[in-house]
Design a protein around this motif. Structure first.
Motif, short mmCIF file in Angstrom:
data_model
loop_
_atom_site.label_atom_id
_atom_site.label_comp_id
_atom_site.label_asym_id
_atom_site.label_seq_id
_atom_site.Cartn_x
_atom_site.Cartn_y
_atom_site.Cartn_z
N UNK A 19 -6.42 -39.60 89.90
CA UNK A 19 -7.29 -39.39 91.15
C UNK A 19 -6.37 -40.39 92.00
N UNK A 20 -5.80 -41.22 91.87
CA UNK A 20 -5.01 -42.23 92.70
C UNK A 20 -3.54 -41.56 93.45
N UNK A 21 -3.35 -40.44 92.52
CA UNK A 21 -2.06 -40.00 93.06
C UNK A 21 -2.26 -39.19 94.17
N UNK A 22 -1.54 -39.18 95.23
CA UNK A 22 -1.61 -38.36 96.44
C UNK A 22 -1.09 -36.86 96.37
N UNK A 23 -2.10 -36.04 95.94
CA UNK A 23 -1.58 -34.75 95.58
C UNK A 23 -0.84 -33.97 96.53
N UNK A 24 -0.62 -34.54 97.70
CA UNK A 24 0.15 -33.90 98.89
C UNK A 24 1.71 -34.53 98.62
N UNK A 25 1.78 -35.76 98.12
CA UNK A 25 3.09 -36.09 97.85
C UNK A 25 3.74 -35.64 96.45
N UNK A 26 2.74 -35.61 95.43
CA UNK A 26 3.07 -35.49 93.98
C UNK A 26 2.26 -34.49 93.21
N UNK A 27 2.44 -33.29 93.86
CA UNK A 27 1.39 -32.26 93.42
C UNK A 27 1.97 -31.98 91.86
N UNK A 28 3.19 -32.04 91.78
CA UNK A 28 3.64 -31.66 90.19
C UNK A 28 3.19 -32.56 89.28
N UNK A 29 3.40 -33.84 89.51
CA UNK A 29 3.00 -34.93 88.40
C UNK A 29 1.23 -34.89 88.25
N UNK A 30 0.44 -34.66 89.45
CA UNK A 30 -0.53 -34.64 89.14
C UNK A 30 -1.06 -33.44 88.43
N UNK A 31 -0.47 -32.45 88.71
CA UNK A 31 -0.61 -31.03 87.76
C UNK A 31 -0.47 -31.52 86.17
N UNK A 32 0.60 -31.99 86.03
CA UNK A 32 1.08 -32.43 84.64
C UNK A 32 -0.03 -33.21 83.93
N UNK A 33 -0.56 -34.06 84.69
CA UNK A 33 -1.62 -34.96 84.16
C UNK A 33 -2.98 -34.36 83.88
#
Length: 114
Positions: A19-33
């Motif tokens: 939830x801390x990951x900025x989806x705008x900057x790291x959408x791939x990393x967030x998706x993986x999680x």
């Protein structure tokens, strides 16, 4: 703490971190999680991308103009946990394989217009 509680706690902590990951900057990393992609699936994805990128560069050098077969291969080999189009846009946003992702996005957008 038993193994189940430890796994649940770890899962909870990862959920909070995602939830801390900025989806705008790291959408791939967030998706993986969020999609619970395993390390093996993640590594398989990048091995496939490396292979496809090499094929793209070779085919482009040979003068090929239609790379649809590469995106079809990508979509077919991608883990079912991930949406191909969403994954492509997320990879592009994070800067992975920019030339290949640009071509994939052109194909997606061309087909959306049709």
């Amino acid at each position: 703490m038993n193994k189940l509680n430890k796994a649940e706690t770890t899962s909870f902590h990862v959920e909070l971190l995602s939830k801390l990951i900025d989806i705008h900057n790291y959408p791939f990393s967030k998706m993986i999680i969020e999609k619970n992609v395993t390390r093996e699936e993640y590594n398989d994805l990048f091995r496939m991308l490396n292979t496809l990128d090499k094929q793209y560069r070779r085919q482009k050098k040979e003068g090929l103009l239609d790379f649809t077969i590469l995106i079809i291969h990508f979509a077919g080999m991608l883990t079912e946990k991930l949406d191909p189009n969403q994954t492509i846009y997320a990879l592009k946003k994070e800067g992975y394989y920019p030339s290949l992702m640009n071509v994939f996005i052109q194909i997606i957008e061309f087909n959306d217009i049709r």
